[in-house]
Design an enzyme around this catalytic site. Structure first.
Site, PDB file in Angstrom:
ATOM      1  N   ARG A 256       0.836  -1.192   0.000  1.00 33.88           N
ATOM      2  CA  ARG A 256       0.000   0.000   0.000  1.00 33.88           C
ATOM      3  C   ARG A 256       0.873   1.245   0.000  1.00 33.88           C
ATOM      4  O   ARG A 256       1.907   1.307   0.660  1.00 33.88           O
ATOM      5  CB  ARG A 256      -0.897   0.039   1.251  1.00 33.88           C
ATOM      6  CG  ARG A 256      -2.178  -0.761   1.127  1.00 33.88           C
ATOM      7  CD  ARG A 256      -3.143  -0.145   0.114  1.00 33.88           C
ATOM      8  NE  ARG A 256      -4.388  -0.882   0.043  1.00 33.88           N
ATOM      9  CZ  ARG A 256      -4.610  -1.864  -0.819  1.00 33.88           C
ATOM     10  NH1 ARG A 256      -3.664  -2.246  -1.658  1.00 33.88           N
ATOM     11  NH2 ARG A 256      -5.778  -2.468  -0.845  1.00 33.88           N
ATOM     12  N   GLU A 285      -2.622   8.230  -6.453  1.00 33.40           N
ATOM     13  CA  GLU A 285      -2.559   7.508  -7.724  1.00 33.40           C
ATOM     14  C   GLU A 285      -3.572   8.094  -8.699  1.00 33.40           C
ATOM     15  O   GLU A 285      -4.705   8.367  -8.297  1.00 33.40           O
ATOM     16  CB  GLU A 285      -2.835   6.019  -7.491  1.00 33.40           C
ATOM     17  CG  GLU A 285      -1.789   5.365  -6.596  1.00 33.40           C
ATOM     18  CD  GLU A 285      -2.090   3.910  -6.263  1.00 33.40           C
ATOM     19  OE1 GLU A 285      -3.160   3.413  -6.680  1.00 33.40           O
ATOM     20  OE2 GLU A 285      -1.252   3.260  -5.618  1.00 33.40           O
ATOM     21  N   HIS A 302       0.259   0.273  -9.738  1.00 33.91           N
ATOM     22  CA  HIS A 302      -0.618  -0.474  -8.831  1.00 33.91           C
ATOM     23  C   HIS A 302      -1.226  -1.665  -9.578  1.00 33.91           C
ATOM     24  O   HIS A 302      -2.447  -1.847  -9.637  1.00 33.91           O
ATOM     25  CB  HIS A 302      -1.718   0.424  -8.270  1.00 33.91           C
ATOM     26  CG  HIS A 302      -2.315  -0.119  -7.004  1.00 33.91           C
ATOM     27  ND1 HIS A 302      -2.776   0.682  -5.998  1.00 33.91           N
ATOM     28  CD2 HIS A 302      -2.517  -1.395  -6.574  1.00 33.91           C
ATOM     29  CE1 HIS A 302      -3.258  -0.053  -5.014  1.00 33.91           C
ATOM     30  NE2 HIS A 302      -3.108  -1.327  -5.342  1.00 33.91           N
TER      31      HIS A 302
END
Length: 335
Positions: A256, A285, A302
């Site tokens: 994370r 993001e 990600h």
């Protein structure tokens, strides 16, 4: 007819199975129209009047505060830091997740990033594209010390993948006592070593042990992160803790954003106080920060879960949780 909003992106990119499952069970589905990760207020406005939400890593706090209609949040994935669980419980909103489907893809990406960072694969690729050819030297996993922070589903799979590379040591750091799992992995490792000795292969014997966080940082040639984002892990990797790492070490984060302080990491890499890093997750993001200016960092989008099979499994399981919840069937309950 029950209504479902899908905020996660992408969804059903390569397989329609999750949508077909919902449609065949009579659900009306609306999908994130923005073609990107939705912002918290966008999710709130879009999903507040729906019966269920299929969510990614979007911050759902504004939605949960505002909605009076939502009954279920079904996470595509395992992390729950973006879901206000206490508030959900207070408002009677159930939460489900897909804890097993994501593990194979994330663990494989983590190992590939360890190799990339240690052997400077992406760095060499960028050199060629600039017309350069220095043939950079790197380190091998074989004979190295690999540290795993967090020994849950993904951390255990990473350790099992690493056995075939015959590292010198695999160091485990976890809040829970992990002797049973470590003993099993050690037995498998010893059997592999004995087999290769029989074949005349002079490879390393791997020792696996559990250590504290400080020891993990001080002794590891590569550290890979597999813990959730919590108050305790927020900025866990900062200028103070990363200073404990070896200068030649690499840091991998597929867990994370927020666990690694990005400003501190930038300075550590720029000053070459650690060799390299690979970051698949970020506080904001899409990532637009200064780490992209550096050559000794690998940045991915990600995409730990983004293998075709794992993504399909996650999406299908998220849909199955909705069908099970409203149909009094099986579902992976969190709250």
């Amino acid at each position: 007819m029950k209504s479902v909003f899908v905020s996660t992106f992408p969804f059903c990119r390569t397989s329609p199975k999750a949508l077909e499952l919902l449609a065949s069970n009579g659900y009306k589905v609306t999908i994130n129209p923005m073609g990107r990760k939705m912002k918290p207020l966008e999710v709130m406005e879009a999903a507040k009047d729906f019966d269920a939400l299929i969510a990614g890593t979007e911050d759902l706090t504004p939605l949960v505060k505002e909605t009076t209609h939502l009954k279920l949040i079904s996470r595509v994935g395992v992390g729950l830091d973006s879901v206000p669980l206490d508030l959900c419980k207070k408002k009677g909103i159930s939460v489900a997740y897909t804890p097993d489907a994501v593990s194979p893809a994330v663990s494989e990406l983590a190992v590939s990033l360890i190799i990339d960072a240690m052997r400077k694969v992406s760095y060499a690729d960028r050199e060629i594209r600039k017309g350069e050819w220095t043939r950079p030297y790197g380190e091998r996993i074989g004979g190295a010390v690999i540290g795993i922070l967090g020994f849950g589903r993904i951390g255990k799979r990473v350790a099992s993948h690493l056995l075939g590379f015959f590292p010198k040591e695999i160091l485990i750091c976890d809040l829970l006592e992990q002797s049973q799992s470590i003993e099993l992995l050690q037995t498998i490792s010893d059997q592999m070593f004995e087999m290769n000795q029989t074949l005349g292969k002079n490879w390393n014997e791997t020792n696996i042990k559990q250590v504290d966080f400080e020891t993990l940082l001080q002794r590891s040639d590569a550290v890979t992160i597999h813990v959730p984002l919590t108050e305790q892990t927020k900025n866990l990797f900062n200028s103070k803790t990363m200073t404990l790492m070896k200068q030649k070490s690499v840091l991998i984060n597929t867990a994370r954003g927020g666990i690694v302080n990005e400003d501190d990491l930038y300075q550590m890499l720029k000053d070459q106080k650690i060799s390299a890093a690979a970051m698949d997750v970020f506080e904001e993001e899409p990532y637009l920060g200064p780490l992209s200016e550096l050559e000794n960092v690998i940045l991915t989008q990600h995409m730990g879960s983004c293998s075709n099979d794992c993504r399909e499994d996650m999406e299908r399981e998220a849909a199955e949780n909705i069908v099970g919840f409203f149909g009094s069937g099986n579902w992976e309950r969190v709250v």
